[in-house]
Design a protein around this motif. Structure first.
Motif, PDB file in Angstrom:
ATOM      1  N   ALA A  29      27.694 -31.499  -3.477  1.00  0.00           N
ATOM      2  CA  ALA A  29      27.187 -32.455  -2.485  1.00  0.00           C
ATOM      3  C   ALA A  29      28.224 -33.512  -2.125  1.00  0.00           C
ATOM      4  O   ALA A  29      28.054 -34.240  -1.146  1.00  0.00           O
ATOM      5  N   GLY A  30      29.281 -33.589  -2.934  1.00  0.00           N
ATOM      6  CA  GLY A  30      30.296 -34.615  -2.665  1.00  0.00           C
ATOM      7  C   GLY A  30      29.822 -36.016  -3.029  1.00  0.00           C
ATOM      8  O   GLY A  30      30.319 -37.009  -2.501  1.00  0.00           O
ATOM      9  N   THR A  31      28.859 -36.107  -3.939  1.00  0.00           N
ATOM     10  CA  THR A  31      28.295 -37.413  -4.285  1.00  0.00           C
ATOM     11  C   THR A  31      28.881 -37.988  -5.581  1.00  0.00           C
ATOM     12  O   THR A  31      28.510 -39.084  -5.980  1.00  0.00           O
ATOM     13  N   LEU A  32      29.740 -37.244  -6.260  1.00  0.00           N
ATOM     14  CA  LEU A  32      30.319 -37.732  -7.518  1.00  0.00           C
ATOM     15  C   LEU A  32      31.832 -37.827  -7.381  1.00  0.00           C
ATOM     16  O   LEU A  32      32.433 -37.111  -6.579  1.00  0.00           O
ATOM     17  N   ARG A  33      32.422 -38.692  -8.202  1.00  0.00           N
ATOM     18  CA  ARG A  33      33.893 -38.740  -8.247  1.00  0.00           C
ATOM     19  C   ARG A  33      34.391 -37.634  -9.172  1.00  0.00           C
ATOM     20  O   ARG A  33      34.681 -37.849 -10.344  1.00  0.00           O
ATOM     21  N   PHE A 218      49.015 -28.741 -23.917  1.00  0.00           N
ATOM     22  CA  PHE A 218      47.749 -28.465 -23.236  1.00  0.00           C
ATOM     23  C   PHE A 218      46.745 -28.062 -24.306  1.00  0.00           C
ATOM     24  O   PHE A 218      47.074 -27.255 -25.182  1.00  0.00           O
ATOM     25  N   PHE A 219      45.527 -28.627 -24.205  1.00  0.00           N
ATOM     26  CA  PHE A 219      44.574 -28.434 -25.301  1.00  0.00           C
ATOM     27  C   PHE A 219      43.176 -28.138 -24.772  1.00  0.00           C
ATOM     28  O   PHE A 219      42.775 -28.626 -23.706  1.00  0.00           O
ATOM     29  N   ASP A 220      42.423 -27.381 -25.554  1.00  0.00           N
ATOM     30  CA  ASP A 220      41.042 -26.994 -25.243  1.00  0.00           C
ATOM     31  C   ASP A 220      40.162 -28.225 -24.976  1.00  0.00           C
ATOM     32  O   ASP A 220      39.865 -28.991 -25.897  1.00  0.00           O
ATOM     33  N   GLY A 221      39.734 -28.395 -23.729  1.00  0.00           N
ATOM     34  CA  GLY A 221      38.871 -29.530 -23.377  1.00  0.00           C
ATOM     35  C   GLY A 221      37.503 -29.066 -22.901  1.00  0.00           C
ATOM     36  O   GLY A 221      36.866 -29.732 -22.083  1.00  0.00           O
ATOM     37  N   THR A 222      37.043 -27.929 -23.422  1.00  0.00           N
ATOM     38  CA  THR A 222      35.809 -27.323 -22.902  1.00  0.00           C
ATOM     39  C   THR A 222      34.629 -28.295 -22.899  1.00  0.00           C
ATOM     40  O   THR A 222      34.033 -28.564 -21.857  1.00  0.00           O
ATOM     41  N   PHE A 223      34.300 -28.815 -24.088  1.00  0.00           N
ATOM     42  CA  PHE A 223      33.093 -29.646 -24.214  1.00  0.00           C
ATOM     43  C   PHE A 223      33.430 -31.038 -24.723  1.00  0.00           C
ATOM     44  O   PHE A 223      34.355 -31.208 -25.527  1.00  0.00           O
ATOM     45  N   TRP A 224      32.630 -32.011 -24.287  1.00  0.00           N
ATOM     46  CA  TRP A 224      32.769 -33.350 -24.854  1.00  0.00           C
ATOM     47  C   TRP A 224      32.105 -33.417 -26.231  1.00  0.00           C
ATOM     48  O   TRP A 224      32.658 -33.946 -27.173  1.00  0.00           O
ATOM     49  N   SER A 225      30.893 -32.840 -26.327  1.00  0.00           N
ATOM     50  CA  SER A 225      30.150 -32.957 -27.586  1.00  0.00           C
ATOM     51  C   SER A 225      29.654 -31.585 -28.042  1.00  0.00           C
ATOM     52  O   SER A 225      29.529 -30.655 -27.241  1.00  0.00           O
ATOM     53  N   SER A 226      29.350 -31.510 -29.330  1.00  0.00           N
ATOM     54  CA  SER A 226      28.901 -30.241 -29.916  1.00  0.00           C
ATOM     55  C   SER A 226      27.653 -29.713 -29.241  1.00  0.00           C
ATOM     56  O   SER A 226      27.497 -28.519 -29.015  1.00  0.00           O
ATOM     57  N   ASP A 227      26.716 -30.631 -28.934  1.00  0.00           N
ATOM     58  CA  ASP A 227      25.405 -30.193 -28.443  1.00  0.00           C
ATOM     59  C   ASP A 227      25.254 -30.376 -26.934  1.00  0.00           C
ATOM     60  O   ASP A 227      24.146 -30.513 -26.429  1.00  0.00           O
ATOM     61  N   GLU A 228      26.382 -30.334 -26.230  1.00  0.00           N
ATOM     62  CA  GLU A 228      26.368 -30.585 -24.776  1.00  0.00           C
ATOM     63  C   GLU A 228      25.404 -29.658 -24.018  1.00  0.00           C
ATOM     64  O   GLU A 228      24.592 -30.098 -23.214  1.00  0.00           O
ATOM     65  N   LEU A 229      25.472 -28.367 -24.309  1.00  0.00           N
ATOM     66  CA  LEU A 229      24.618 -27.419 -23.583  1.00  0.00           C
ATOM     67  C   LEU A 229      23.165 -27.528 -24.037  1.00  0.00           C
ATOM     68  O   LEU A 229      22.239 -27.343 -23.249  1.00  0.00           O
ATOM     69  N   ILE A 230      22.981 -27.847 -25.329  1.00  0.00           N
ATOM     70  CA  ILE A 230      21.625 -27.967 -25.877  1.00  0.00           C
ATOM     71  C   ILE A 230      20.925 -29.169 -25.238  1.00  0.00           C
ATOM     72  O   ILE A 230      19.792 -29.076 -24.761  1.00  0.00           O
ATOM     73  N   THR A 231      21.612 -30.311 -25.192  1.00  0.00           N
ATOM     74  CA  THR A 231      21.042 -31.533 -24.615  1.00  0.00           C
ATOM     75  C   THR A 231      20.675 -31.338 -23.147  1.00  0.00           C
ATOM     76  O   THR A 231      19.657 -31.833 -22.672  1.00  0.00           O
ATOM     77  N   LEU A 277      34.642 -34.898 -16.591  1.00  0.00           N
ATOM     78  CA  LEU A 277      34.997 -34.520 -15.218  1.00  0.00           C
ATOM     79  C   LEU A 277      34.714 -35.647 -14.229  1.00  0.00           C
ATOM     80  O   LEU A 277      35.333 -35.724 -13.171  1.00  0.00           O
ATOM     81  N   ARG A 278      33.770 -36.511 -14.580  1.00  0.00           N
ATOM     82  CA  ARG A 278      33.435 -37.638 -13.682  1.00  0.00           C
ATOM     83  C   ARG A 278      34.457 -38.738 -13.879  1.00  0.00           C
ATOM     84  O   ARG A 278      34.545 -39.339 -14.944  1.00  0.00           O
ATOM     85  N   GLU A 279      35.219 -39.000 -12.837  1.00  0.00           N
ATOM     86  CA  GLU A 279      36.359 -39.903 -12.973  1.00  0.00           C
ATOM     87  C   GLU A 279      35.946 -41.352 -13.196  1.00  0.00           C
ATOM     88  O   GLU A 279      36.784 -42.182 -13.541  1.00  0.00           O
ATOM     89  N   ASP A 280      34.646 -41.647 -13.010  1.00  0.00           N
ATOM     90  CA  ASP A 280      34.173 -43.004 -13.298  1.00  0.00           C
ATOM     91  C   ASP A 280      33.282 -43.047 -14.550  1.00  0.00           C
ATOM     92  O   ASP A 280      32.537 -43.996 -14.758  1.00  0.00           O
ATOM     93  N   SER A 281      33.389 -42.033 -15.407  1.00  0.00           N
ATOM     94  CA  SER A 281      32.546 -42.006 -16.615  1.00  0.00           C
ATOM     95  C   SER A 281      33.246 -42.722 -17.774  1.00  0.00           C
ATOM     96  O   SER A 281      34.477 -42.823 -17.807  1.00  0.00           O
TER      97      SER A 281
END
Ligand code: MLT
Ligand code: MN
Ligand code: ZN
Length: 303
Positions: A29-33, A218-231, A277-281
């Motif tokens: 939607a182009g609504t996030l940075r 260069f390093f694996d940056g897949t997830f921020w937290s362990s339970d990201e998909l669960i949450t 991924l959100r540049e303002d997070s």
């Protein structure tokens, strides 16, 4: 050494075709940075003429068209002298099948990854249209391997060590092997060194060994937290179950990367759900404050 990030997202890309998470909706939607990203692959060159792809992304065609140095110099031609595979996951290997147009191809992979790909896999024979279409160069763990451009030296040498990982999802009933998932250290004859650790399941001494004194990691940056998909209600598996060391928290990979004495540290293979991924997070700000960068498609480094 010249380094160009062709794709910086994890499998699925960003946005992912079937994902309606807040990040994917926001980028559409182009609504996030945020910036859209294709699936992970990096091109490296020691001489500015011959290039090596680190992993072959499903989006390799689009990635080649986005970077003129990878485009043909004559009627039928490619400056891509080889493709190096860090594991057998489809987001790292499907691109090989897109490079099948009767073009000679050199693939560097461990024996485990190569046989996993071509054994019992009929469609890989599309890369055997003529004798010698594909040359497999075996990566032996711990043994320096010069990368060649045809018969010539390319100016790059590769060293691979096993890193915590797993066989690809489609491999059924195979015993895990130290050759399933490798980290790379690429050294250029002119001096630059790159450590490429795009899939890392957790801490291991090999990570220090490969990145020690490198100009960039260069390093694996897949997830921020362990339970990201669960949450998010998207999945049931923790990051570690998928062999991805999460970035955040006291035992996360950001703390590890910050401790490394290297000039540049860059997260890549970023999943579409990752708040970084959100540049303002706040997560993105924490990366910046720790001196760690986030790879984006089109990023270039000169080492
Ligand atoms: C991964 O990074 O864990 C894999 O790409 C997952 C997959 O193959 O879908
Ligand atoms: Mn992946
Ligand atoms: Zn998503």
């Amino acid at each position: 050494m010249q380094v160009r990030v062709l794709g910086s997202a994890a499998g699925g890309g960003f946005p992912q075709w079937n994902c309606g998470c807040a990040n994917c909706r926001g980028v559409r939607a182009g609504t996030l940075r945020v910036r859209a990203r294709t699936q992970e692959s990096v091109a490296v060159s020691g001489d500015g003429q011959n290039w090596f792809l680190l992993n072959a992304s499903p989006e390799v065609r689009q990635q080649i068209e986005s970077f003129p140095p990878l485009q043909p110099r004559s009627l039928r031609d490619t400056p891509i002298a080889g493709v190096v595979l860090t594991n057998g996951d489809l987001d790292h290997t499907l691109g090989l099948l897109s490079l099948r147009e009767s073009q000679r191809l050199v693939v560097y992979a461990t024996e485990r990854v190569w046989t996993g790909l071509v054994q019992s896999n009929e469609i890989c024979r599309t890369l055997e249209r003529f004798d010698g279409q594909v040359t497999w160069r075996r990566i032996v763990l711990g043994e320096p391997l010069p990368l060649t451009a045809g018969a010539e030296a390319s100016g790059l040498t590769l060293l691979a060590l096993p890193v915590p990982g797993k066989p690809p999802l489609h491999a059924r009933g195979v015993e895990p092997s130290s050759e399933d998932s490798i980290g790379l250290r690429l050294s250029s004859a002119t001096g630059g060194t790159l450590a490429y650790l795009a899939a890392v399941g957790g801490p291991a001494p090999a990570l220090q060994e490969l990145s020690h004194g490198a100009d960039a990691v260069f390093f694996d940056g897949t997830f921020w937290s362990s339970d990201e998909l669960i949450t998010l209600g998207i999945g049931t598996r923790r990051a570690e179950d998928m062999s991805h060391w999460p970035i955040g928290g006291p035992a996360g990979s950001l703390a590890f990367l910050s401790s490394l004495a290297v000039k540049r540290r860059v997260f890549i293979h970023i999943n579409n759900t990752n708040p970084v991924l959100r540049e303002d997070s706040p997560e993105h700000a924490l990366l910046g404050a720790s001196g760690v960068e986030l790879a984006y498609d089109g990023m270039e480094l000169s080492l």
